[in-house]
Design an enzyme around this catalytic site. Structure first.
Site, mmCIF file in Angstrom:
data_model
loop_
_atom_site.group_PDB
_atom_site.id
_atom_site.type_symbol
_atom_site.label_atom_id
_atom_site.label_comp_id
_atom_site.label_asym_id
_atom_site.label_seq_id
_atom_site.Cartn_x
_atom_site.Cartn_y
_atom_site.Cartn_z
ATOM 1 N N GLU B 60 0.913 -1.038 0.092
ATOM 2 C CA GLU B 60 0.067 -0.026 0.147
ATOM 3 C C GLU B 60 1.102 1.155 -0.024
ATOM 4 O O GLU B 60 0.569 2.285 -0.585
ATOM 5 C CB GLU B 60 -0.949 0.115 1.297
ATOM 6 C CG GLU B 60 -2.161 -1.121 1.074
ATOM 7 C CD GLU B 60 -1.884 -2.396 1.318
ATOM 8 O OE1 GLU B 60 -0.732 -2.879 1.778
ATOM 9 O OE2 GLU B 60 -2.667 -3.152 0.677
ATOM 10 N N HIS B 129 -11.829 -4.702 7.126
ATOM 11 C CA HIS B 129 -12.233 -4.305 5.326
ATOM 12 C C HIS B 129 -13.322 -3.184 5.489
ATOM 13 O O HIS B 129 -13.372 -2.588 4.547
ATOM 14 C CB HIS B 129 -12.694 -5.527 5.006
ATOM 15 C CG HIS B 129 -11.642 -6.663 4.359
ATOM 16 N ND1 HIS B 129 -10.779 -7.319 5.225
ATOM 17 C CD2 HIS B 129 -11.233 -7.034 3.182
ATOM 18 C CE1 HIS B 129 -10.244 -8.143 4.431
ATOM 19 N NE2 HIS B 129 -10.521 -7.817 3.258
#
Lengths: 359, 325
Positions: B60, B129
């Protein structure tokens, strides 16, 4: 099975600490080049020493000296074109000066002025990075853009040995190799991340060998030998420009002073160690060579140092004579256009300034 | 006019901007051949090829950090963080690097990146999530934060975000990706960043919300009409820049305010909205501001998430409290 102890690690060196070297390799460098390299290093040393004194006198803020690392910085920068991209940490003053950063602007920066943030147009140097290793990814992205646009520029990420422990360094190495972009990872291994020595930073024998795991070339070079650094960097830059992808260069060097003016290195390293590295001073070995060839004298040295000192004084005085900026200026470059609530805050500041003469 | 889902509208926005500007590129995990885990980038690799659409290594910080370099050197990257809960690994690159390049360079460099990320609950995802983390980024000067709630807005706002010269975090409510269809013009259009939308006009109270909870609140407001309660619903759409004028105009009109969001309550963006209202329109208020939000816990497990999220029962109770005061 892969055995790291069997890696053959050679350090590239052209000029040893006594100013001796392989004549054939030395022949590749003209007298003019050698003098330019020496002057750039001597200029950097004078500037660094002056800045350190100015910090002690309270004339500039916290400062990260780089004495001892001049060859790594000058040698690598001399191999670049002026339109290449530089992603420095806070210690790459000599690199930035060679790539076009005006000395006066650096004074604005170390005096904590807003005007110190902006590089002149056309000088492709990213803002000084404070977060360790964050700039390595920016360099990869920038190089990636050059590749996508078909432009011949190389991007160089400068960082220290401490940065190689950060996640961003590894992500950057991985992205660079996967996308085969024209980026150079230039590590000045100056042996310490503040007070933590190399042995506690990583268990690998060299930083250069880390390149192996990512599928790129890694080179260990004597970071106090400006000729070897230049030669190594030139090869990396030429390869990158030819589309051959990234390279990791480890320049083995030593930070002679503190990490910054805020720490005391006598607490974490022995005087004998510092003394041993002083004998490997990157300026000394080149000066010996120049003197031996009759290219440089003590008188020239004195005149040059005086010249640089005058330059530093002039740059410092120009910086303090220029407007210092005001709190109202902090709102100007947060967004391309200030959102309403931000514009209101600026208006409030302007009102106070007008009413009370507050800066 | 075609009827599109939100995910189709997002896909169309990216496709049209990539057609318009060859500097627009897409990168992220699984955005290429797989077309994104939600199919947001479906077909882009086929149409624009491997020099415009990149399946990146799984990293990321790497995705955002390289996007910064790409953007500064002239590209227009649209980066995807597969789920917003994963953004913590890129926190420095987004909040401290992308957001500040303009400031740190004194205006010399800008960083026109869009970071798209699905967020939000109600879809039974595994741990980490579903988090709604918008407040982390409204607290990071230099970033813009956009949160669409329907297909039409998603397309217009995303096109604006891609054309914007600042870094934009574009948060897509997972729950709404395919929740409904809506007429969306085929041609490209923009919705200015920083303009709220009055979803429904009303006189009795103002409900301020954004992102995933907008359709829920709009539906409840319609149902309340039968009970004689006339709620005004405002969808902020952008949290930074914020449409403070739209908020104040409604508060002045109704005098009662409820804020609904699914991020955890403490230090959520609702607190900022409430503070702004009390700074600027305290005497227009007839009752204390009510917030209905996620509880101050990590996002919980699927078996209890419907009770954790703002839901009809919790919102109805909030309205009752507000009107009873």
């Amino acid at each position: 099975m892969f055995d790291p102890n069997e890696l053959s690690i050679e350090m590239v060196q052209i000029l040893d600490e006594h100013g001796n070297g392989d004549e054939q390799k030395l022949a590749a460098f003209s007298d003019g080049w050698l003098l330019d390299a020496y002057r750039a290093m001597r200029r950097a040393r004078v500037i660094d020493e002056r800045l350190l004194r100015m910090q002690r006198q309270g004339r500039i803020g916290t400062y990260a000296p780089f004495s001892g690392q001049e060859a790594a910085q000058v040698g690598s920068a001399l191999a670049l074109r002026n339109d290449d991209w530089i992603f420095p940490s806070y210690r790459e003053v000599a690199v930035c000066l060679l790539q076009g950063m005006p000395l006066e602007q650096f004074f604005h920066y170390v005096q904590g002025r807003l005007s110190g943030k902006r590089m002149p147009d056309g000088v492709n140097i990213f803002p000084t990075q404070i977060i360790i290793a964050a700039q390595t990814l920016h360099a990869v992205g920038c190089a990636w853009a050059s590749k996508l646009k078909g432009e011949p520029h190389v991007s160089v990420a400068y960082f220290g040995d401490g940065a190689t422990s950060e996640g961003d360094f590894h992500e950057a190495m991985n992205f660079a190799a996967v996308y085969n972009v024209p980026v150079i990872f230039f590590c000045q291994n100056n042996q310490y991340a503040i007070s933590v020595p190399y042995a506690k930073q990583t268990a690998s024998r060299t930083i250069a060998q880390k390149a192996l795991a990512y599928g790129m070339k890694g080179v260990l070079v004597d970071g106090n030998d400006v000729l070897a650094v230049y030669e190594t960097m030139k090869q990396a830059v030429d390869a990158a420009r030819r589309g051959e992808g990234p390279m990791l260069i480890e320049a083995l060097t030593y930070r002679l002073g503190p990490h910054t003016t805020a720490d005391d290195p006598t607490k974490y390293r022995r005087p004998e160690e510092v003394e041993a590295w002083r004998r490997k001073d990157p300026l000394h070995r080149l000066r010996v060579l120049l003197e031996r060839r009759g290219l440089w004298t003590e008188a020239q040295e004195e005149a040059f140092v005086a010249e640089v000192n005058a330059e530093v004084t002039a740059a410092y005085e120009a910086a303090i004579a220029s407007p210092s900026g005001s709190i109202a200026d902090v709102f100007d470059h947060v967004y391309s256009e200030a959102p309403k609530l931000l514009a209101e805050q600026k208006a409030e500041v302007m009102r106070r300034k007008q009413a009370k003469g507050v800066k | 006019m075609a009827e599109l889902t939100m995910i189709e509208a997002i896909n169309e926005a990216m496709r049209q901007e990539m057609e318009r500007n060859s500097r627009v590129i897409v990168l992220g995990e699984d955005v290429g051949e797989n077309g994104g885990v939600f199919r947001a980038t479906d077909g882009l690799l086929e149409q624009f090829g491997p020099d415009r659409v990149f399946d990146t290594p799984l990293a990321e910080s790497g995705i955002i950090g390289t996007s910064i370099g790409l953007a500064v050197n002239g590209m227009r990257p649209i980066a995807e963080i597969q789920f917003l809960g994963f953004v913590y690994q890129a926190m420095d690159q987004l909040a401290a690097q992308a957001a500040r390049i303009r400031f740190r360079s004194g205006g010399r460099f800008s960083c026109p990146i869009v970071v798209r990320s699905p967020y939000g609950g109600g879809v039974r995802t595994p741990e980490l999530h579903s988090d709604a983390l918008e407040a982390l980024f409204t607290h990071s000067p230099g970033l813009k934060v956009v949160m669409p709630s329907n297909p039409y807005d998603a397309k217009g706002l995303l096109i604006s975000a891609i054309r914007d010269d600042d870094p934009v975090l574009f948060l897509e409510p997972m729950k709404l990706y395919r929740a409904f269809r809506m007429e969306v013009p085929e041609e490209p259009y923009t919705i200015p960043l920083g303009q709220a939308r009055v979803v429904k006009e009303g006189e009795d109270l103002t409900i301020i919300t954004w992102g995933a909870t907008v359709p829920l609140v709009a539906k409840l407001a319609d149902e309340m009409r039968t009970k004689g309660i006339d709620a005004e619903v405002i969808d902020l759409r952008c949290l930074q820049p914020l449409d403070i004028d739209a908020i104040l105009a409604s508060v002045e009109k109704t005098g009662r305010v409820m804020i609904v969001h699914e991020a955890v309550k403490t230090s959520g963006f609702g607190a900022e909205v409430a503070a702004l209202i009390s700074e600027r329109a305290l005497f227009a208020l007839s009752a204390p501001i009510v917030r209905v939000a996620g509880y101050d816990t990590p996002y919980p497990v699927p078996s209890v998430e419907d009770d954790w999220l703002p839901n009809p029962a919790r919102i109805a109770e909030g309205i009752e409290t507000l009107l009873r005061y």
